[in-house]
Motif scaffolding. Sequence first.
Motif, PDB file in Angstrom:
ATOM      1  N   ASP A 103     -80.231  28.188  47.351  1.00 26.39           N
ATOM      2  CA  ASP A 103     -80.633  27.819  45.998  1.00 26.39           C
ATOM      3  C   ASP A 103     -82.063  27.295  45.904  1.00 26.39           C
ATOM      4  OD1 ASP A 103     -78.033  28.330  44.849  1.00 26.39           O
ATOM      5  OD2 ASP A 103     -77.353  26.497  45.818  1.00 26.39           O
ATOM      6  N   ALA A 104     -82.509  26.540  46.910  1.00 27.86           N
ATOM      7  CA  ALA A 104     -83.807  25.874  46.852  1.00 27.86           C
ATOM      8  C   ALA A 104     -84.957  26.875  47.007  1.00 27.86           C
ATOM      9  CB  ALA A 104     -83.899  24.794  47.926  1.00 27.86           C
ATOM     10  N   THR A 105     -86.048  26.598  46.322  1.00 27.61           N
ATOM     11  CA  THR A 105     -87.189  27.499  46.280  1.00 27.61           C
ATOM     12  C   THR A 105     -88.296  27.070  47.228  1.00 27.61           C
ATOM     13  OG1 THR A 105     -86.748  28.019  43.953  1.00 27.61           O
ATOM     14  CG2 THR A 105     -88.949  28.509  44.773  1.00 27.61           C
ATOM     15  N   PHE A 106     -88.828  28.030  47.952  1.00 21.44           N
ATOM     16  CA  PHE A 106     -89.995  27.862  48.819  1.00 21.44           C
ATOM     17  C   PHE A 106     -91.207  28.355  48.041  1.00 21.44           C
ATOM     18  CE2 PHE A 106     -93.077  29.843  51.601  1.00 21.44           C
ATOM     19  CZ  PHE A 106     -93.218  28.975  52.676  1.00 21.44           C
ATOM     20  N   SER A 107     -92.282  27.556  48.022  1.00 22.26           N
ATOM     21  CA  SER A 107     -93.478  27.919  47.268  1.00 22.26           C
ATOM     22  C   SER A 107     -94.725  27.681  48.096  1.00 22.26           C
ATOM     23  CB  SER A 107     -93.557  27.071  45.982  1.00 22.26           C
ATOM     24  OG  SER A 107     -94.836  27.178  45.385  1.00 22.26           O
ATOM     25  N   VAL A 108     -95.643  28.641  48.074  1.00 22.28           N
ATOM     26  CA  VAL A 108     -96.932  28.482  48.744  1.00 22.28           C
ATOM     27  C   VAL A 108     -98.027  29.022  47.823  1.00 22.28           C
ATOM     28  CG1 VAL A 108     -96.605  30.659  50.017  1.00 22.28           C
ATOM     29  CG2 VAL A 108     -98.336  29.012  50.768  1.00 22.28           C
ATOM     30  N   THR A 109     -99.089  28.234  47.677  1.00 28.20           N
ATOM     31  CA  THR A 109    -100.209  28.591  46.807  1.00 28.20           C
ATOM     32  C   THR A 109    -101.484  28.654  47.626  1.00 28.20           C
ATOM     33  OG1 THR A 109     -99.148  27.468  44.936  1.00 28.20           O
ATOM     34  CG2 THR A 109    -101.499  27.932  44.734  1.00 28.20           C
ATOM     35  N   SER A 110    -102.282  29.678  47.391  1.00 28.61           N
ATOM     36  CA  SER A 110    -103.564  29.819  48.071  1.00 28.61           C
ATOM     37  C   SER A 110    -104.626  29.098  47.243  1.00 28.61           C
ATOM     38  CB  SER A 110    -103.927  31.293  48.222  1.00 28.61           C
ATOM     39  OG  SER A 110    -105.186  31.443  48.850  1.00 28.61           O
ATOM     40  N   THR A 158     -90.104  32.149  46.811  1.00 26.37           N
ATOM     41  CA  THR A 158     -88.905  32.873  47.216  1.00 26.37           C
ATOM     42  C   THR A 158     -87.782  31.870  47.409  1.00 26.37           C
ATOM     43  OG1 THR A 158     -88.012  34.489  48.797  1.00 26.37           O
ATOM     44  CG2 THR A 158     -89.389  32.745  49.706  1.00 26.37           C
ATOM     45  N   VAL A 159     -86.565  32.340  47.349  1.00 27.16           N
ATOM     46  CA  VAL A 159     -85.388  31.524  47.659  1.00 27.16           C
ATOM     47  C   VAL A 159     -84.883  32.024  49.008  1.00 27.16           C
ATOM     48  CG1 VAL A 159     -83.074  30.815  46.960  1.00 27.16           C
ATOM     49  CG2 VAL A 159     -84.846  31.207  45.226  1.00 27.16           C
ATOM     50  N   PRO A 160     -85.296  31.381  50.100  1.00 27.08           N
ATOM     51  CA  PRO A 160     -85.048  31.941  51.421  1.00 27.08           C
ATOM     52  C   PRO A 160     -83.627  31.816  51.936  1.00 27.08           C
ATOM     53  CG  PRO A 160     -86.200  29.856  51.613  1.00 27.08           C
ATOM     54  CD  PRO A 160     -86.143  30.167  50.151  1.00 27.08           C
ATOM     55  N   ALA A 174     -90.537  31.854  55.573  1.00 24.53           N
ATOM     56  CA  ALA A 174     -90.251  30.577  54.914  1.00 24.53           C
ATOM     57  C   ALA A 174     -89.237  29.772  55.718  1.00 24.53           C
ATOM     58  CB  ALA A 174     -89.729  30.826  53.496  1.00 24.53           C
ATOM     59  N   VAL A 175     -88.193  30.429  56.209  1.00 27.70           N
ATOM     60  CA  VAL A 175     -87.181  29.736  57.014  1.00 27.70           C
ATOM     61  C   VAL A 175     -87.800  29.234  58.306  1.00 27.70           C
ATOM     62  CG1 VAL A 175     -85.023  30.012  58.290  1.00 27.70           C
ATOM     63  CG2 VAL A 175     -85.260  31.032  56.017  1.00 27.70           C
ATOM     64  N   ALA A 176     -88.663  30.044  58.925  1.00 29.86           N
ATOM     65  CA  ALA A 176     -89.308  29.642  60.178  1.00 29.86           C
ATOM     66  C   ALA A 176     -90.177  28.403  59.973  1.00 29.86           C
ATOM     67  CB  ALA A 176     -90.151  30.794  60.729  1.00 29.86           C
ATOM     68  N   ILE A 177     -90.883  28.343  58.849  1.00 26.55           N
ATOM     69  CA  ILE A 177     -91.724  27.179  58.560  1.00 26.55           C
ATOM     70  C   ILE A 177     -90.865  25.934  58.395  1.00 26.55           C
ATOM     71  CG2 ILE A 177     -93.200  26.141  56.773  1.00 26.55           C
ATOM     72  CD1 ILE A 177     -94.462  28.923  56.428  1.00 26.55           C
ATOM     73  N   CYS A 178     -89.807  26.029  57.620  1.00 23.42           N
ATOM     74  CA  CYS A 178     -88.938  24.864  57.392  1.00 23.42           C
ATOM     75  C   CYS A 178     -88.268  24.413  58.690  1.00 23.42           C
ATOM     76  CB  CYS A 178     -87.888  25.193  56.339  1.00 23.42           C
ATOM     77  SG  CYS A 178     -88.581  25.458  54.688  1.00 23.42           S
ATOM     78  N   ALA A 179     -87.819  25.364  59.500  1.00 22.17           N
ATOM     79  CA  ALA A 179     -87.171  25.005  60.769  1.00 22.17           C
ATOM     80  C   ALA A 179     -88.169  24.312  61.699  1.00 22.17           C
ATOM     81  CB  ALA A 179     -86.606  26.250  61.427  1.00 22.17           C
ATOM     82  N   HIS A 180     -89.386  24.823  61.731  1.00 20.95           N
ATOM     83  CA  HIS A 180     -90.417  24.196  62.574  1.00 20.95           C
ATOM     84  C   HIS A 180     -90.703  22.772  62.115  1.00 20.95           C
ATOM     85  CE1 HIS A 180     -94.098  23.502  64.784  1.00 20.95           C
ATOM     86  NE2 HIS A 180     -94.732  23.289  63.649  1.00 20.95           N
ATOM     87  N   LEU A 181     -90.822  22.572  60.814  1.00 22.11           N
ATOM     88  CA  LEU A 181     -91.095  21.230  60.296  1.00 22.11           C
ATOM     89  C   LEU A 181     -89.973  20.263  60.651  1.00 22.11           C
ATOM     90  CD1 LEU A 181     -92.524  22.161  56.770  1.00 22.11           C
ATOM     91  CD2 LEU A 181     -93.814  21.207  58.688  1.00 22.11           C
ATOM     92  N   LEU A 182     -88.727  20.718  60.547  1.00 19.32           N
ATOM     93  CA  LEU A 182     -87.595  19.857  60.901  1.00 19.32           C
ATOM     94  C   LEU A 182     -87.612  19.487  62.381  1.00 19.32           C
ATOM     95  CD1 LEU A 182     -84.527  21.326  58.962  1.00 19.32           C
ATOM     96  CD2 LEU A 182     -85.564  19.080  58.658  1.00 19.32           C
ATOM     97  N   HIS A 183     -87.898  20.457  63.232  1.00 11.87           N
ATOM     98  CA  HIS A 183     -87.887  20.200  64.674  1.00 11.87           C
ATOM     99  C   HIS A 183     -89.043  19.308  65.097  1.00 11.87           C
ATOM    100  CE1 HIS A 183     -84.577  22.587  66.292  1.00 11.87           C
ATOM    101  NE2 HIS A 183     -84.845  23.504  65.391  1.00 11.87           N
ATOM    102  N   ARG A 184     -90.244  19.557  64.538  1.00 13.14           N
ATOM    103  CA  ARG A 184     -91.415  18.829  65.020  1.00 13.14           C
ATOM    104  C   ARG A 184     -91.629  17.499  64.312  1.00 13.14           C
ATOM    105  NH1 ARG A 184     -97.401  21.118  66.586  1.00 13.14           N
ATOM    106  NH2 ARG A 184     -98.415  19.097  66.784  1.00 13.14           N
ATOM    107  N   TYR A 185     -91.337  17.448  63.017  1.00 15.04           N
ATOM    108  CA  TYR A 185     -91.650  16.242  62.248  1.00 15.04           C
ATOM    109  C   TYR A 185     -90.422  15.556  61.671  1.00 15.04           C
ATOM    110  CZ  TYR A 185     -96.131  18.633  62.494  1.00 15.04           C
ATOM    111  OH  TYR A 185     -97.254  19.295  62.940  1.00 15.04           O
ATOM    112  N   GLY A 186     -89.243  16.047  61.986  1.00 22.79           N
ATOM    113  CA  GLY A 186     -88.041  15.443  61.429  1.00 22.79           C
ATOM    114  C   GLY A 186     -87.546  14.260  62.246  1.00 22.79           C
ATOM    115  N   GLU A 187     -86.947  13.303  61.563  1.00 22.77           N
ATOM    116  CA  GLU A 187     -86.274  12.188  62.219  1.00 22.77           C
ATOM    117  C   GLU A 187     -84.899  12.043  61.595  1.00 22.77           C
ATOM    118  OE1 GLU A 187     -88.339   8.562  61.618  1.00 22.77           O
ATOM    119  OE2 GLU A 187     -87.935   8.464  59.470  1.00 22.77           O
ATOM    120  N   ARG A 196     -89.098  35.790  53.225  1.00 22.09           N
ATOM    121  CA  ARG A 196     -87.991  34.850  53.437  1.00 22.09           C
ATOM    122  C   ARG A 196     -87.882  34.371  54.874  1.00 22.09           C
ATOM    123  NH1 ARG A 196     -83.643  38.188  49.707  1.00 22.09           N
ATOM    124  NH2 ARG A 196     -84.641  37.753  47.694  1.00 22.09           N
ATOM    125  N   PRO A 197     -87.904  35.248  55.880  1.00 20.65           N
ATOM    126  CA  PRO A 197     -87.805  34.734  57.252  1.00 20.65           C
ATOM    127  C   PRO A 197     -88.979  33.859  57.646  1.00 20.65           C
ATOM    128  CG  PRO A 197     -88.235  37.097  57.240  1.00 20.65           C
ATOM    129  CD  PRO A 197     -87.877  36.723  55.838  1.00 20.65           C
TER     130      PRO A 197
END
Length: 266
Positions: A30-37, A25-27, A174-187, A171-172
């Motif tokens: 422009d950039a695409t979020f992808s998840v594969t099982s 999805t494009v959450p 995907a945004v929640a995952i990216c926001a969490h990664l930025l907050h917890r693992y971002g520098e 989409r939401p």
Amino acid sequence: MNLNSKDMACVGVCFGTPEAPCLTTVPIRDATFSVTSICREPKADEARADEANDVRLPASESYFLMLYLEDAEHADIRADDSCTKVRHFARGTICLVDLADGAAIRLNSRLRSLAFVLPKALFSETAELSPEIGRRRLICRRGEPDSVLRNLGTALLAFFAGTGTAPASLRPVAVAICAHLLHRYGEPIEESVGKAQGALMREEPGTTLRPIATQIGRAKSHLANHALSLEDIAHACDFDDLGHFERVFVGETGVTPSVWRRRGLH
């Protein structure tokens, strides 16, 4: 082969499971979020079983995130094709790596996971939603439990009941995952990274360039947790092995990690 937003399903090919269901999805813009099982059994009946169990991800301007849905074991493959020690990854833990130079592992067990390919541009778009975050890069993590991603992963599994175009409700998440990664693992990304950053970088066999100061700073915080072994800390901070970790640590601090821990230094 390069991973890109137009052909994210190829990550299943990298795992030897080209039929693996993939949602994209494009959450934001422009950039695409992808998840594969991913669900793959180890291959043990082939002439070269080790190589048959290799997973190689090509270089990409993306991060790769794996959420383990059940316990798994695998080793990292270094640039010279040698392997690190096999490591156990518990259910609910993650592996987060930068694909700037690609990545490779050798499976030693069944692998059931959610595999995410997340373009760096997606995190720039996510940061724009929260200006106070600023520009950030993600710090690599291996085998770290993450209850938030575990819960979000459970929600994602519901989307794999069908295939094809991901529903708008993805989409939401995907945004929640990216926001969490930025907050917890971002520098923070420093604006002046030229010579100052170059002085903090090193390259050793089997590694990519990483800022030593960041690695050692993370190691110091982990040393305060006596439940973690020195080898666990070495892996968590992306050193090739315990010996490599100790050499770099002594070079930066003048004492070994065990002495640092014993003295309770900060």
